[in-house]
Design an enzyme around this catalytic site. Structure first.
Site, PDB file in Angstrom:
ATOM      1  N   THR A  18       0.830  -1.214   0.000  1.00  0.00           N
ATOM      2  CA  THR A  18       0.000   0.000   0.000  1.00  0.00           C
ATOM      3  C   THR A  18       0.858   1.255   0.000  1.00  0.00           C
ATOM      4  O   THR A  18       0.459   2.291  -0.535  1.00  0.00           O
ATOM      5  CB  THR A  18      -0.928  -0.021   1.230  1.00  0.00           C
ATOM      6  N   SER A  65       1.335  -7.604  -0.879  1.00  0.00           N
ATOM      7  CA  SER A  65       2.058  -8.608  -0.091  1.00  0.00           C
ATOM      8  C   SER A  65       1.230  -9.831   0.273  1.00  0.00           C
ATOM      9  O   SER A  65       1.777 -10.809   0.781  1.00  0.00           O
ATOM     10  CB  SER A  65       2.674  -7.977   1.156  1.00  0.00           C
ATOM     11  N   THR A  98       1.672  -4.281   4.298  1.00  0.00           N
ATOM     12  CA  THR A  98       1.525  -4.594   5.727  1.00  0.00           C
ATOM     13  C   THR A  98       1.026  -6.022   5.985  1.00  0.00           C
ATOM     14  O   THR A  98       1.230  -6.558   7.063  1.00  0.00           O
ATOM     15  CB  THR A  98       0.521  -3.622   6.394  1.00  0.00           C
ATOM     16  N   ASP A  99       0.355  -6.609   4.964  1.00  0.00           N
ATOM     17  CA  ASP A  99      -0.377  -7.851   5.253  1.00  0.00           C
ATOM     18  C   ASP A  99       0.515  -9.030   5.633  1.00  0.00           C
ATOM     19  O   ASP A  99       0.137  -9.856   6.468  1.00  0.00           O
ATOM     20  CB  ASP A  99      -1.284  -8.214   4.067  1.00  0.00           C
TER      21      ASP A  99
HETATM   22  C1  SIN Z   1      -0.224  -5.304   1.051  1.00  0.00           C
HETATM   23  O1  SIN Z   1      -0.007  -5.933   2.066  1.00  0.00           O
HETATM   24  O2  SIN Z   1       0.532  -5.309   0.057  1.00  0.00           O
HETATM   25  C2  SIN Z   1      -1.483  -4.500   0.923  1.00  0.00           C
HETATM   26  C3  SIN Z   1      -1.963  -3.972   2.210  1.00  0.00           C
HETATM   27  C4  SIN Z   1      -1.034  -2.985   2.848  1.00  0.00           C
HETATM   28  O3  SIN Z   1       0.113  -2.763   2.466  1.00  0.00           O
HETATM   29  O4  SIN Z   1      -1.502  -2.356   3.843  1.00  0.00           O
END
Ligand code: SIN
Length: 335
Positions: A18, A65, A98-99
């Site tokens: 993100t 991710s 973050t995932d």
């Molecule tokens: C991801 O994990 O690539 C999408 C969600 C995020 O980064 O918050």
């Protein structure tokens, strides 16, 4: 791409997420596509605020991710290993979704030389948001990577520094989405300065803390050489996660064993408790040579095991990290 020049070099590896997300409508925090904005562009968005640090950008991947996987982990570890070996590189920053960030952080903690800092950072809002959180997180991550004495793999988000071992994503949309549970924060980034609350992560933060150090380090050395030097022909071992819940059965475990699974992590209820039928299936699996670790589905706390337990506990690791530990331990055995 060098953003400005000075003697302190920090390499920023982009992998997507993100933080690199783009929405068609400015200010849309949900309807965006992750992994679109290049890492060089992310660095440009910092303006001159990272003054005094020579930033070098490299785009390793551009993924959401949720799609992170073994091949990309290996590629990322190889690029980190390359840059960490350069005498003039003070540290590495990795921009990441973050995932699965906590999984990548833990994986890298297991396979890299930890004499320098490797700092993963992220954002909960896309780069095109009205008030994006990515630029501040990136700036803070650069400050951590350039901090004298910093070492090990850490995650920087919302001004907090988390260790790879303890960090977990605990909120689905808030900007401060991560927590370190009972382990607590490694430190804080306050207006570009690091305030350390506990020591930087070390090699022993990886796996079985009950093991003698020499033994833990020799497993780690084997893991490093396999991941960075080439996998055995059998490839990555298959390790899956199953969950305990009201009415759980042993059917999934039996199906996995029939498919040749090599390791299973069970996310038990509470202190790692298991439905009788699930436990029976896991014991059958172990009798057939499948390695099993027992973690907990609770977000905080750890399984307090005893020597008499039929199924060993995961030594405080969350289910997803216990899976990586088991995967790497199996890989080291196969090598
Ligand atoms: C991801 O994990 O690539 C999408 C969600 C995020 O980064 O918050």
């Amino acid at each position: 791409m060098a953003v400005n020049s000075s003697s302190l070099k920090v390499v920023v590896l982009g992998t997507g997420g993100t933080i690199a997300g783009r929405a068609s409508r400015a200010g849309d925090n949900l309807g965006y596509t992750a992994g679109e904005v290049g890492v060089s562009q992310l660095l440009e968005s910092l303006g001159g605020f990272a003054a005094g640090v020579d930033l070098v950008a490299e785009q390793v991947a551009q993924v959401d991710s949720k799609d992170m996987g073994f091949a990309l982990w290996q590629q990322l570890a190889a690029r980190c290993d390359h840059w960490l070996a350069q005498a003039d590189v003070a540290g590495i920053v990795i921009t990441h979704g973050t995932d699965t960030l906590e999984e990548t952080a833990y994986f890298l903690q297991a396979v890299l030389n930890l004499a320098k800092p490797v700092v993963l950072t992220c954002a909960m809002r896309p780069a095109t948001a009205l008030v994006p959180d990515g630029p501040q997180n990136l700036l803070d991550a650069v400050a951590v990577a350039a901090t004298p004495g910093a070492h090990g793999v850490v995650v920087v988000c919302a001004g907090n520094i988390h260790s790879a071992r303890d960090v977990q994503k605990v909120h689905s949309y808030k900007v401060d989405a991560f927590a370190s549970g009972d382990g607590g924060l490694v430190g804080l980034v306050e207006e570009g300065r690091v305030r350390l609350l506990r020591p930087w992560p070390s090699a022993t933060d990886f796996y079985e803390e009950k093991k003698p150090l020499a033994q833990a380090l020799s497993v780690q050395a084997a893991i490093k050489s396999v991941v960075l030097g080439g996998l055995p022909a059998s490839g990555w071992p298959r390790v899956e996660i199953v969950l305990n819940y009201a009415g759980a059965s042993g059917l999934l475990v039996d199906a996995l064993v029939a498919q040749g699974v090599q390791g299973i992590v069970v996310a038990g209820t509470g202190n790692g408790t298991l439905h009788t039928d699930l436990q029976a299936a896991l014991l059958r699996a172990m009798a057939q040579g499948v390695r099993v670790l027992r973690s907990t589905r609770c977000v905080f706390g750890r399984v307090l095991g005893t020597a008499a337990d039929a199924i060993p506990d995961a030594q405080g690791l969350s289910p997803v990290k216990a899976r990586i530990a088991l995967l790497l331990a199996l890989l080291a055995l196969q090598a």
